[in-house]
Enzyme design. Structure first.
Site, short mmCIF file in Angstrom:
data_model
loop_
_atom_site.label_atom_id
_atom_site.label_comp_id
_atom_site.label_asym_id
_atom_site.label_seq_id
_atom_site.Cartn_x
_atom_site.Cartn_y
_atom_site.Cartn_z
N ILE A 11 -51.50 68.84 59.02
CA ILE A 11 -50.63 67.70 58.70
C ILE A 11 -50.77 66.56 59.72
CG2 ILE A 11 -48.50 68.40 59.88
CD1 ILE A 11 -47.05 67.67 57.16
N ASN A 24 -36.95 72.22 65.59
CA ASN A 24 -35.77 73.04 65.88
C ASN A 24 -34.64 72.08 66.24
OD1 ASN A 24 -35.78 72.61 68.85
ND2 ASN A 24 -37.73 73.71 68.68
N ASP A 34 -44.68 71.96 64.79
CA ASP A 34 -43.95 71.09 65.73
C ASP A 34 -44.82 70.82 66.98
OD1 ASP A 34 -41.87 69.74 66.97
OD2 ASP A 34 -40.60 71.51 67.25
N THR A 118 -41.11 78.67 56.92
CA THR A 118 -41.81 79.89 56.50
C THR A 118 -42.77 80.44 57.56
OG1 THR A 118 -43.60 78.71 55.37
CG2 THR A 118 -41.63 79.25 54.06
#
Ligand code: AR6
Length: 172
Positions: A11, A24, A34, A118
């Site tokens: 991504i 988070n 992240d 996920t």
């Protein structure tokens, strides 16, 4: 009308108006997608995230994309899967809905999502994938009408298979 596409890849490389980060609640970075987004965007992203003072699970907050090809990053902490009786389904739907609405409010027309929750957060893909696509389709048809393209960027075979099956079921 929105088009939803399932694609395979990283991504951080996708050229869209906004990418979504499976963050988070601290918004101060972590592993998985992240960590990859923070590494690719550079240190200014962490500085911008510090100024946001965290984010509740299911909510979404916007920063610029800095060194990313995407103009913006929408940060959303998805729920940690705790067996399914702790509001996980509603919270994951909130993450997708609020992220798309935040991007649309910024004028974004093209938005890329990872498979939120996920990975490390262990939300079952078989539940997450149809929920994600239904929520995004409904949101794009109601409150985020300016969004023309949504890409789900899958990092592995299992994720891609789950989202492709869910998309086929949705468009049947
Ligand atoms: N591009 C697209 N998808 C990716 C990439 C990438 N570069 N890297 C990983 N994925 P996860 P979560 C996939 O664990 O479950 C972090 O530490 C990955 O294969 O990144 O929401 C945060 O700081 C999986 O399919 O996110 C939180 O503490 C999906 O992204 C926690 O993990 C999500 O996996 C959030 O856990």
């Amino acid at each position: 009308m929105v088009t939803i596409k399932i694609v395979r890849g990283d991504i951080t490389k996708v050229v869209v108006d906004a990418i979504v980060n499976a963050a988070n609640t601290s918004l101060l970075g972590g592993g998985g997608v992240d960590g990859a987004i923070h590494r690719a965007a550079g240190p200014k992203l962490l500085a911008a995230c510090r100024a946001l003072h965290g984010c509740e699970t299911g909510e979404a907050k916007l920063t610029k994309g800095y060194q990313l090809p995407a103009k913006y990053v929408v940060h959303t902490p998805g729920p940690i899967w705790r067996g399914g009786q702790h509001n996980e389904v509603a919270l994951l739907a909130n993450s997708y809905r609020n992220s798309l609405n935040v991007a649309a409010a910024q004028g974004c027309q093209t938005v890329a999502f990872p498979s939120i929750s996920t990975g490390v957060y262990r939300f079952p893909l078989a539940i997450a994938a149809p929920l994600a696509l239904q929520t995004l389709q409904q949101t794009a048809a109601s409150t985020a009408k300016s969004v023309t393209l949504i890409e789900i960027v899958c990092f592995d075979d299992q994720t891609q298979d789950a989202f492709e099956s869910a998309l086929a079921a949705l468009t049947k």
